[in-house]
Design a protein around this motif. Structure first.
Motif, PDB file in Angstrom:
ATOM      1  N   LYS A   1       0.564  -8.957   8.276  1.00 43.18           N
ATOM      2  CA  LYS A   1       0.985  -7.643   7.794  1.00 43.18           C
ATOM      3  C   LYS A   1       2.304  -7.274   8.423  1.00 43.18           C
ATOM      4  O   LYS A   1       2.720  -7.871   9.424  1.00 43.18           O
ATOM      5  N   ASN A   2       2.966  -6.284   7.844  1.00 47.53           N
ATOM      6  CA  ASN A   2       4.216  -5.841   8.438  1.00 47.53           C
ATOM      7  C   ASN A   2       3.946  -4.826   9.541  1.00 47.53           C
ATOM      8  O   ASN A   2       2.821  -4.344   9.714  1.00 47.53           O
ATOM      9  N   LYS A   3       4.977  -4.479  10.292  1.00 46.45           N
ATOM     10  CA  LYS A   3       4.804  -3.596  11.437  1.00 46.45           C
ATOM     11  C   LYS A   3       4.343  -2.209  11.008  1.00 46.45           C
ATOM     12  O   LYS A   3       3.552  -1.566  11.691  1.00 46.45           O
ATOM     13  N   ALA A   4       4.813  -1.752   9.876  1.00 47.48           N
ATOM     14  CA  ALA A   4       4.443  -0.412   9.401  1.00 47.48           C
ATOM     15  C   ALA A   4       2.999  -0.359   8.938  1.00 47.48           C
ATOM     16  O   ALA A   4       2.440   0.730   8.801  1.00 47.48           O
TER      17      ALA A   4
ATOM     18  N   GLY B   1      -1.741   5.889   6.459  1.00 48.29           N
ATOM     19  CA  GLY B   1      -2.127   6.107   7.843  1.00 48.29           C
ATOM     20  C   GLY B   1      -3.625   6.069   8.068  1.00 48.29           C
ATOM     21  O   GLY B   1      -4.079   5.931   9.212  1.00 48.29           O
ATOM     22  N   LEU B   2      -4.404   6.170   7.004  1.00 52.70           N
ATOM     23  CA  LEU B   2      -5.858   6.130   7.113  1.00 52.70           C
ATOM     24  C   LEU B   2      -6.406   4.698   7.125  1.00 52.70           C
ATOM     25  O   LEU B   2      -7.579   4.487   7.429  1.00 52.70           O
ATOM     26  N   ILE B   3      -5.571   3.740   6.800  1.00 55.27           N
ATOM     27  CA  ILE B   3      -6.033   2.357   6.658  1.00 55.27           C
ATOM     28  C   ILE B   3      -6.217   1.705   8.020  1.00 55.27           C
ATOM     29  O   ILE B   3      -5.323   1.747   8.854  1.00 55.27           O
ATOM     30  N   SER B   4      -7.376   1.083   8.227  1.00 50.58           N
ATOM     31  CA  SER B   4      -7.629   0.330   9.453  1.00 50.58           C
ATOM     32  C   SER B   4      -7.671  -1.171   9.213  1.00 50.58           C
ATOM     33  O   SER B   4      -7.423  -1.952  10.133  1.00 50.58           O
ATOM     34  N   ILE B   5      -8.032  -1.554   8.018  1.00 49.14           N
ATOM     35  CA  ILE B   5      -8.152  -2.974   7.703  1.00 49.14           C
ATOM     36  C   ILE B   5      -7.512  -3.237   6.343  1.00 49.14           C
ATOM     37  O   ILE B   5      -7.762  -2.508   5.379  1.00 49.14           O
ATOM     38  N   LEU B   6      -6.706  -4.284   6.285  1.00 48.82           N
ATOM     39  CA  LEU B   6      -6.136  -4.765   5.028  1.00 48.82           C
ATOM     40  C   LEU B   6      -6.583  -6.198   4.835  1.00 48.82           C
ATOM     41  O   LEU B   6      -6.842  -6.909   5.807  1.00 48.82           O
TER      42      LEU B   6
ATOM     43  N   SER C   1      -6.787  -6.470  10.895  1.00 51.32           N
ATOM     44  CA  SER C   1      -6.938  -5.082  11.333  1.00 51.32           C
ATOM     45  C   SER C   1      -5.608  -4.545  11.848  1.00 51.32           C
ATOM     46  O   SER C   1      -4.633  -5.283  12.006  1.00 51.32           O
ATOM     47  N   ILE C   2      -5.589  -3.233  12.160  1.00 47.66           N
ATOM     48  CA  ILE C   2      -4.373  -2.648  12.713  1.00 47.66           C
ATOM     49  C   ILE C   2      -4.061  -3.250  14.074  1.00 47.66           C
ATOM     50  O   ILE C   2      -2.907  -3.230  14.513  1.00 47.66           O
ATOM     51  N   ALA C   3      -5.061  -3.813  14.738  1.00 46.57           N
ATOM     52  CA  ALA C   3      -4.843  -4.502  16.016  1.00 46.57           C
ATOM     53  C   ALA C   3      -4.498  -5.969  15.804  1.00 46.57           C
ATOM     54  O   ALA C   3      -4.437  -6.737  16.768  1.00 46.57           O
ATOM     55  N   LYS C   4      -4.309  -6.363  14.539  1.00 44.67           N
ATOM     56  CA  LYS C   4      -3.947  -7.727  14.155  1.00 44.67           C
ATOM     57  C   LYS C   4      -5.069  -8.729  14.384  1.00 44.67           C
ATOM     58  O   LYS C   4      -4.821  -9.931  14.477  1.00 44.67           O
TER      59      LYS C   4
ATOM     60  N   ALA D   1       0.844  -1.193   0.000  1.00 52.15           N
ATOM     61  CA  ALA D   1       0.000   0.000   0.000  1.00 52.15           C
ATOM     62  C   ALA D   1       0.879   1.241   0.000  1.00 52.15           C
ATOM     63  O   ALA D   1       1.886   1.299   0.698  1.00 52.15           O
ATOM     64  N   SER D   2       0.490   2.233  -0.791  1.00 56.81           N
ATOM     65  CA  SER D   2       1.218   3.499  -0.830  1.00 56.81           C
ATOM     66  C   SER D   2       0.212   4.640  -0.801  1.00 56.81           C
ATOM     67  O   SER D   2      -0.978   4.446  -1.040  1.00 56.81           O
ATOM     68  N   GLY D   3       0.717   5.830  -0.527  1.00 61.29           N
ATOM     69  CA  GLY D   3      -0.173   6.985  -0.415  1.00 61.29           C
ATOM     70  C   GLY D   3      -0.516   7.241   1.041  1.00 61.29           C
ATOM     71  O   GLY D   3       0.342   7.161   1.909  1.00 61.29           O
TER      72      GLY D   3
END
Length: 117
Positions: free
Chosen positions: A71-74, A29-34, A52-55, A24-26
């Motif tokens: 997902k990666n840490k970033a 920081g707005l992303i909560s779920i991948l 989710s960002i909370a894994k 993901a690029s751009g």
């Protein structure tokens, strides 16, 4: 805006494994779920797995125990490890990102996964 790019698809024999990656690029920081969706030939797009960002993870029943989303840490890369693949897993796999604060959903261009002997 968020841009998503997938890689890692291809042809694999039944019982084999593949690992998909999505960058993901751009405004990441707005992303909560991948996550990942897929669309089989002549079928509807369906959920495969999300994280989710909370894994917190979710999986379609058809892939539980065989696929793992991470997902990666970033938080700007998401992976899908697919094991014990079957012909029913043949589909175009799409990376997906959800940004609820701006009520936006983003999709990658898709990567083809074909499971065949």
């Amino acid at each position: 805006q968020v841009q998503l790019g997938e890689s890692g698809g291809g042809l694999v024999q039944p019982g084999g494994s593949l690992r998909l990656s999505c960058t993901a690029s751009g405004s990441t920081g707005l992303i909560s779920i991948l996550g990942w969706y897929r669309q089989p030939p002549q079928g509807e797009r369906e959920l495969v797995a999300t994280i989710s960002i909370a894994k917190t993870t979710t999986y379609a029943d058809s892939v539980k125990g065989r696929f793992t989303v991470s997902k990666n840490k970033a938080g700007n890369m998401v992976y899908l490890q697919m094991n014990n693949l079957t012909p029913e897993d043949t589909a175009v796999y799409y990376c997906h990102a959800r940004a609820p604060r701006i009520d936006r959903t983003y999709w990658g261009q898709g990567t083809q996964v074909t499971v065949s002997s």
